[in-house]
Design a protein around this motif. Structure first.
Motif, PDB file in Angstrom:
ATOM      1  N   THR A  32      11.707 -10.862   1.207  1.00  0.00           N
ATOM      2  CA  THR A  32      10.847 -11.967   0.785  1.00  0.00           C
ATOM      3  C   THR A  32      11.158 -12.354  -0.653  1.00  0.00           C
ATOM      4  OG1 THR A  32       9.243 -10.576   1.899  1.00  0.00           O
ATOM      5  CG2 THR A  32       8.505 -12.770   1.225  1.00  0.00           C
ATOM      6  N   SER A  33      11.188 -11.359  -1.512  1.00  0.00           N
ATOM      7  CA  SER A  33      11.504 -11.650  -2.911  1.00  0.00           C
ATOM      8  C   SER A  33      12.391 -10.526  -3.433  1.00  0.00           C
ATOM      9  CB  SER A  33      10.211 -11.724  -3.726  1.00  0.00           C
ATOM     10  OG  SER A  33      10.502 -11.473  -5.086  1.00  0.00           O
ATOM     11  N   LEU A  34      13.663 -10.862  -3.640  1.00  0.00           N
ATOM     12  CA  LEU A  34      14.619  -9.836  -4.054  1.00  0.00           C
ATOM     13  C   LEU A  34      14.251  -9.197  -5.401  1.00  0.00           C
ATOM     14  CD1 LEU A  34      17.185  -8.328  -3.304  1.00  0.00           C
ATOM     15  CD2 LEU A  34      18.494 -10.111  -4.473  1.00  0.00           C
ATOM     16  N   PRO A  35      13.885  -9.994  -6.409  1.00  0.00           N
ATOM     17  CA  PRO A  35      13.539  -9.359  -7.693  1.00  0.00           C
ATOM     18  C   PRO A  35      12.392  -8.378  -7.557  1.00  0.00           C
ATOM     19  CG  PRO A  35      13.729 -11.739  -7.943  1.00  0.00           C
ATOM     20  CD  PRO A  35      13.823 -11.465  -6.480  1.00  0.00           C
ATOM     21  N   ARG A  36      11.395  -8.765  -6.752  1.00  0.00           N
ATOM     22  CA  ARG A  36      10.244  -7.875  -6.607  1.00  0.00           C
ATOM     23  C   ARG A  36      10.643  -6.571  -5.928  1.00  0.00           C
ATOM     24  NH1 ARG A  36       4.674  -8.950  -3.224  1.00  0.00           N
ATOM     25  NH2 ARG A  36       4.120  -6.752  -3.180  1.00  0.00           N
ATOM     26  N   MET A  37      11.404  -6.719  -4.822  1.00  0.00           N
ATOM     27  CA  MET A  37      11.812  -5.526  -4.093  1.00  0.00           C
ATOM     28  C   MET A  37      12.669  -4.618  -4.963  1.00  0.00           C
ATOM     29  SD  MET A  37      12.619  -5.026  -0.308  1.00  0.00           S
ATOM     30  CE  MET A  37      12.764  -3.366   0.291  1.00  0.00           C
ATOM     31  N   ALA A  38      13.609  -5.238  -5.700  1.00  0.00           N
ATOM     32  CA  ALA A  38      14.490  -4.444  -6.571  1.00  0.00           C
ATOM     33  C   ALA A  38      13.664  -3.699  -7.605  1.00  0.00           C
ATOM     34  CB  ALA A  38      15.510  -5.361  -7.245  1.00  0.00           C
ATOM     35  N   THR A  39      12.674  -4.397  -8.178  1.00  0.00           N
ATOM     36  CA  THR A  39      11.833  -3.750  -9.191  1.00  0.00           C
ATOM     37  C   THR A  39      11.099  -2.563  -8.587  1.00  0.00           C
ATOM     38  OG1 THR A  39      11.453  -5.989  -9.972  1.00  0.00           O
ATOM     39  CG2 THR A  39      10.162  -4.241 -11.011  1.00  0.00           C
ATOM     40  N   GLU A  40      10.523  -2.800  -7.394  1.00  0.00           N
ATOM     41  CA  GLU A  40       9.746  -1.731  -6.768  1.00  0.00           C
ATOM     42  C   GLU A  40      10.615  -0.496  -6.501  1.00  0.00           C
ATOM     43  OE1 GLU A  40       6.358  -4.419  -4.449  1.00  0.00           O
ATOM     44  OE2 GLU A  40       8.164  -3.820  -3.396  1.00  0.00           O
ATOM     45  N   ILE A  41      11.815  -0.748  -5.957  1.00  0.00           N
ATOM     46  CA  ILE A  41      12.677   0.393  -5.619  1.00  0.00           C
ATOM     47  C   ILE A  41      13.157   1.101  -6.879  1.00  0.00           C
ATOM     48  CG2 ILE A  41      14.907   1.027  -4.644  1.00  0.00           C
ATOM     49  CD1 ILE A  41      14.378  -1.188  -2.560  1.00  0.00           C
ATOM     50  N   LEU A  89      18.788  10.178  -3.445  1.00  0.00           N
ATOM     51  CA  LEU A  89      18.389  10.054  -2.040  1.00  0.00           C
ATOM     52  C   LEU A  89      17.586   8.775  -1.802  1.00  0.00           C
ATOM     53  CD1 LEU A  89      17.119  13.509  -0.837  1.00  0.00           C
ATOM     54  CD2 LEU A  89      19.103  12.218  -0.109  1.00  0.00           C
ATOM     55  N   PHE A  90      16.564   8.563  -2.639  1.00  0.00           N
ATOM     56  CA  PHE A  90      15.701   7.393  -2.459  1.00  0.00           C
ATOM     57  C   PHE A  90      16.521   6.118  -2.619  1.00  0.00           C
ATOM     58  CE2 PHE A  90      11.095   8.534  -2.318  1.00  0.00           C
ATOM     59  CZ  PHE A  90      11.274   9.908  -2.218  1.00  0.00           C
ATOM     60  N   TYR A  91      17.381   6.107  -3.608  1.00  0.00           N
ATOM     61  CA  TYR A  91      18.179   4.915  -3.897  1.00  0.00           C
ATOM     62  C   TYR A  91      19.081   4.561  -2.716  1.00  0.00           C
ATOM     63  CZ  TYR A  91      21.217   1.713  -6.430  1.00  0.00           C
ATOM     64  OH  TYR A  91      21.913   0.619  -6.825  1.00  0.00           O
ATOM     65  N   PHE A  92      19.842   5.529  -2.241  1.00  0.00           N
ATOM     66  CA  PHE A  92      20.788   5.225  -1.157  1.00  0.00           C
ATOM     67  C   PHE A  92      20.071   4.931   0.156  1.00  0.00           C
ATOM     68  CE2 PHE A  92      23.888   7.294  -4.023  1.00  0.00           C
ATOM     69  CZ  PHE A  92      24.777   6.228  -4.110  1.00  0.00           C
ATOM     70  N   PHE A 140       0.830  -1.192   0.000  1.00  0.00           N
ATOM     71  CA  PHE A 140       0.000   0.000   0.000  1.00  0.00           C
ATOM     72  C   PHE A 140       0.879   1.261   0.000  1.00  0.00           C
ATOM     73  CE2 PHE A 140      -1.632   3.411   2.680  1.00  0.00           C
ATOM     74  CZ  PHE A 140      -2.745   3.790   1.949  1.00  0.00           C
ATOM     75  N   TYR A 141       1.925   1.241   0.831  1.00  0.00           N
ATOM     76  CA  TYR A 141       2.826   2.410   0.890  1.00  0.00           C
ATOM     77  C   TYR A 141       3.570   2.585  -0.419  1.00  0.00           C
ATOM     78  CZ  TYR A 141       1.960   2.845   5.865  1.00  0.00           C
ATOM     79  OH  TYR A 141       1.373   3.044   7.062  1.00  0.00           O
ATOM     80  N   TRP A 142       3.900   1.441  -1.029  1.00  0.00           N
ATOM     81  CA  TRP A 142       4.607   1.560  -2.303  1.00  0.00           C
ATOM     82  C   TRP A 142       3.716   2.210  -3.348  1.00  0.00           C
ATOM     83  CZ3 TRP A 142       3.954  -0.361  -7.290  1.00  0.00           C
ATOM     84  CH2 TRP A 142       5.038  -0.087  -8.159  1.00  0.00           C
ATOM     85  N   VAL A 143       2.463   1.760  -3.383  1.00  0.00           N
ATOM     86  CA  VAL A 143       1.518   2.339  -4.354  1.00  0.00           C
ATOM     87  C   VAL A 143       1.377   3.837  -4.097  1.00  0.00           C
ATOM     88  CG1 VAL A 143      -0.889   2.403  -5.112  1.00  0.00           C
ATOM     89  CG2 VAL A 143       0.244   0.212  -4.729  1.00  0.00           C
ATOM     90  N   ALA A 144       1.273   4.197  -2.826  1.00  0.00           N
ATOM     91  CA  ALA A 144       1.140   5.621  -2.497  1.00  0.00           C
ATOM     92  C   ALA A 144       2.356   6.395  -2.987  1.00  0.00           C
ATOM     93  CB  ALA A 144       0.974   5.784  -0.990  1.00  0.00           C
ATOM     94  N   THR A 145       3.548   5.837  -2.723  1.00  0.00           N
ATOM     95  CA  THR A 145       4.784   6.506  -3.160  1.00  0.00           C
ATOM     96  C   THR A 145       4.785   6.685  -4.670  1.00  0.00           C
ATOM     97  OG1 THR A 145       5.906   5.359  -1.363  1.00  0.00           O
ATOM     98  CG2 THR A 145       7.298   6.411  -3.025  1.00  0.00           C
TER      99      THR A 145
END
Lengths: 409, 469
Positions: free
Chosen positions: A180-189, A207-210, A123-128
């Motif tokens: 939980t899932s590295l590919p998913r997290m990497a994609t989201e970030i 900033l967001f990346y680091f 939910f927070y990701w969608v908001a971001t």
């Protein structure tokens, strides 16, 4: 509360009021004919500070008061510079400050009582993501980056709010201490960073990346991700240098601003001239030339401050920011739950990195990226959201103290 | 402690590092970058200053104006009352052409922007001072004019130092130019074959010829213990690896001790001496006297060159080096430093041209504190060389530099060069027992130093000792 501690707080508050009154009086006298605007502004500002301070103490008794004291002191220094640079901006900034303090109290309150309802990280990701897409679709460009929304002449920078939702996202996704899932997290970030890059907000993207990288490391202790992430950032940097003209300009201006001072090196050169002029003690308030520095009210306010208050003033500001970062870390260390710790770390890292990025940029330690200096730069979104960020930290602090009390009981 | 908390601590350590690097860089910036940026020509504060500030006046040692800014019909104008002799040293400050020489080097002071004392800056700001600092030079403008005239337009240079303090008394480069007319004359000046815009005294590089024998002599006196009791037999030339080096015409073959050989400037004897000293010790001595090193001075001084160890391939090159020929190049400024070191008991004193700077509020910044840079030779050797140099003027090649009633010490040189007749050199100081002035003179392609350079040095020394002080 400990009375010795209270005495320290009160003395800090008095020192701040004294600095404020002297500076604003000086500014009043300096304008000819005598101008009372700075004086009234100072009264309004200090009223907000005192009301905010005592109100916080009253409804949220266990607040970390240094958060409010340090940020108000920094805001005051910013206001002094703004009043001297452009009285119009000064008037509005006083209002932003008042809203900011209100947000600090509100967000502290919410974090303390309502955070128990943890929403899903997605939910927070969608908001971001939504916050970052909005300006791309409907936004306007300002200072080279398309990250502003305009409603009825009222502008808002959604990426400032996205900083907060992003920190929540990271804390939620990583609270179990593993990915939980590295590919998913990497994609989201990378999607979030990509959106920022699309709006040409390079500083924001960095900033967001680091911040993501560091919070992942804190949660998982995985140095390999840190190393790969660091490597990837270098590759992205090189790619950006060749693909995007505005990245190239920034990096070349950093490597050798003197090659093309009237052109690409202009901003950074003017900033360095100002800091050089200041010397150790500064030219004195009102005696510098902030009008020579581009974007002086926002990104380059530190340079103007360094010119008039000198190396000593500039170093004091750096130390005050460092103290704020220290308070953030201190809060993280007192917390018990993973989610809370990661949330505190996320906010602190985002805040600390932003300060390093912009101050490092204007003194030419690193390339300039357009981010604001929290509390000092002119801008409502930045001011209000920086206070909201501190509000989260303050709310977490109170929870830490409450949990400790529960444990004892 | 949980791993999470340990990681939080690591994050804190990272922030300590980041913020320390901010403070460290700010400090570095203040210490090393600041002055450069304040005086950068891109700095708009400087332009503003130029517009609002009246550029300070440049005075000579006796308070005579060398450059000042006057108002003419509401516009500011820079005037240079002393004319041609001062062009190559004072330079110009011109909106179109920029700045040169001392006008450039002292720009920060003249505009009042290189003030270090913050209280002084604040006082000026509060009092609204809009005038730069006045600069007082060590130059004696009468001596400068006199020396310039002695060149009669020939190409050459003269440097006169006070050997006791390092103060520059005259710094002549001929031909010069009048900075008042720099704008009108720019075309012709910049194309002139005699390059009047070049300051030969500090930027001209010449082979030193026999004046370099002072250095060879110093090396020999220090490294060959019985050198003074020896005699050298010479047929008037010497052969080194098939190359013949001759003495000057009129030099009589015979037996010479080192003092006489120095007096008469015998190349054949000094080649032998130089070969015996060896290249290592000769190089060391040249470096002791300041060769191969930039002299720090208000105006940029070209570094004088003595060939390094690997560049002296064989004895022929060493032989040439010991008589100041071959690959050695020096500025007149450097040779004046050599003369003043001998005059001063072997110590090299830092030369300076700015005596003091006076701010509009009357504060005086004094720069005339003599500072010893290093000891080129010891006092005993210095005194011997002084005695030898007196002999040069009394009985040797430098007789034209002699002044009645004053003991002058000197050394002539006639430096072979690819551009025609030899460059005429003379370096020396006077009075020998209590030196007040040290000079180095070079006149390009004028022939022998004894007849062409020595008289200029004599007149300058005499003029200074009669009128100066």
């Amino acid at each position: 509360m400990d009375s010795r501690e209270e005495a320290i707080y009160n003395r800090s508050l008095a020192a701040m009021a004294l600095v404020g009154f002297l500076s604003f009086l000086l500014l009043s006298a300096y304008r000819k004919p005598l101008d009372f605007l700075p004086f009234y502004g100072a009264i309004a500002f200090l009223t907000v500070v005192f009301v905010g301070y005592f109100f916080t103490g009253w409804i949220l008794a266990n607040s970390d008061k240094f958060l409010l004291l340090l940020s108000s002191f920094l805001a005051q220094l910013g206001l002094i510079m703004l009043c001297r640079i452009n009285p119009e901006l000064f008037k509005r900034q006083v209002i932003f400050f008042a809203i900011g303090v209100a947000f600090f109290i509100l967000v502290s309150f919410f974090t303390k009582y309502l955070l128990r309802l943890e929403l899903a990280p997605f939910f927070y990701w969608v908001a971001t993501a939504a916050l970052l897409i909005l300006p791309l679709l409907f936004g306007v460009e300002k200072g080279g980056a398309k990250n502003w929304l305009v409603f009825d002449g009222f502008t808002f920078q959604p990426s400032e709010l996205a900083k907060i939702t992003f920190a929540f996202y990271l804390a939620g996704a990583l609270k179990n201490g593993r990915i939980t899932s590295l590919p998913r997290m990497a994609t989201e970030i990378l999607a979030v960073v990509g959106l920022l890059a699309l709006s040409k907000d390079l500083g924001g993207a960095m900033l967001f990346y680091f911040t993501a990288l560091i919070v992942i490391f804190v949660a998982t202790s995985r140095a390999d991700i840190l190393a790969v992430g660091g490597g990837l950032s270098a590759i992205l940097g090189v790619l950006g240098y060749y693909l995007f003209d505005h990245v190239k300009v920034r990096i070349e201006a950093w490597l050798n601003p003197w090659q093309d001072v009237p052109g690409r090196g202009y901003q950074i050169a003017q900033s360095l001239f100002a800091i050089a002029e200041g010397g150790y003690f500064g030219t004195g308030l009102g005696l510098g030339r902030p009008d020579f520095i581009p974007a002086v009210a926002t990104d380059f306010i530190f340079s103007a401050f360094a010119e008039e208050f000198g190396f000593l003033g500039a170093a004091a500001v750096v130390l005050m920011y460092f103290l704020l970062v220290y308070r953030g870390i201190r809060i993280a260390l007192r917390l018990q739950k993973n989610f809370d710790i990661l949330l505190a770390v996320g906010h602190t890292v985002m805040f600390g990195m932003q300060i390093f990025t912009i101050i490092g940029g204007v003194i030419k330690l690193i390339p300039v990226t357009g981010v604001t200096l929290p509390f000092m730069s002119y801008g409502g979104s930045s001011m209000v959201m920086s206070f909201a960020s501190l509000g989260v930290l303050n709310g977490l602090w109170q929870r830490a103290l409450e949990d400790e009390d529960d444990d004892e009981a | 402690m949980t791993r999470l908390k340990r990681n939080v601590r690591l994050v804190f350590i990272m922030f300590c590092g980041l913020f320390l690097s901010l403070l460290g860089y700010l400090t570095y910036f203040q210490v090393y970058e600041r002055q450069k940026l304040i005086e950068s020509s891109y700095n708009r504060r400087l332009w503003e200053q130029e517009e609002t500030v009246t550029r300070g006046t440049i005075y000579d040692a006796k308070g005579r104006v060398l450059a000042k800014t006057v108002e003419e019909n509401g516009a500011k104008k820079r005037v240079y009352p002393e004319g041609e002799a001062f062009g190559p040293i004072i330079g110009y400050s011109n909106k179109k052409l920029g700045r040169a020489n001392l006008e450039q080097a002292l720009n920060g002071e003249l505009l009042g922007i290189s003030q270090q004392d913050p209280m002084m800056v604040l006082r000026q700001k509060v009092l609204g001072v809009s005038k730069g600092n006045d600069v007082y030079l060590t130059i004696d403008s009468e001596l400068q004019n006199k020396a310039y005239q002695l060149f009669r337009g020939r190409r050459g240079a003269l440097v006169a130092l006070d050997p006791n303090t390092g103060a520059v008394l005259a710094l002549v480069s001929s031909p010069g130019y009048d900075p008042d007319f720099i704008e009108q004359m720019w075309e012709s000046l910049s194309k002139d074959e005699n390059s009047p815009l070049l300051n030969r005294a500090v930027q001209g590089l010449y082979p030193p010829g026999s004046t370099f024998k002072i250095v060879t002599l110093a090396a020999a006196l220090e490294s060959i213990p019985d050198i003074e009791s020896r005699t050298y037999e010479t047929p008037g030339h010497v052969e080194v690896n098939g190359r013949v080096i001759r003495d000057y015409e009129g030099f009589r073959p015979g037996n010479y001790d080192i003092k006489r050989a120095f007096s008469l400037s015998s190349n054949s004897v000094f080649v032998k001496v130089g070969l015996e000293v060896g290249k290592e010790r000769l190089i060391d001595k040249a470096i002791d006297f300041g060769f191969n090193d930039k002299i720090s001075f208000e105006l940029p001084v070209a570094a004088s060159r003595f060939p390094r160890f690997s560049m002296i391939g064989d004895d022929v090159e060493l032989a040439e080096a010991s008589i100041g020929q071959g690959k050695i190049l020096t500025t007149p400024f450097q040779m004046a430093v050599v003369a003043s070191a001998v005059a001063n008991g072997g110590r090299i004193i830092k030369p300076y041209i700015v005596q003091k700077v006076v701010t509009p509020l009357g504060e005086v910044k004094n720069f005339s504190n003599p500072s010893v840079l290093k000891e080129a030779i010891d006092v005993v050797t210095a005194n011997k060389i002084r005695e030898y140099m007196v002999d040069v003027v009394e009985h040797g090649t430098g007789r034209a530099a002699g002044i009645k009633g004053i003991k002058v010490a000197g050394k002539t040189g006639s430096a072979e060069n690819p551009h025609g007749k030899p460059h005429a050199w003379f370096v020396g100081f006077a009075p020998a027992d209590n030196p007040k002035i040290a000079v180095a003179v070079v006149v390009e392609n004028a022939g022998s130093g004894g007849t062409n350079a020595a008289p200029i040095a004599r007149d300058v020394i005499r003029y200074f000792l009669m009128n100066g002080k």
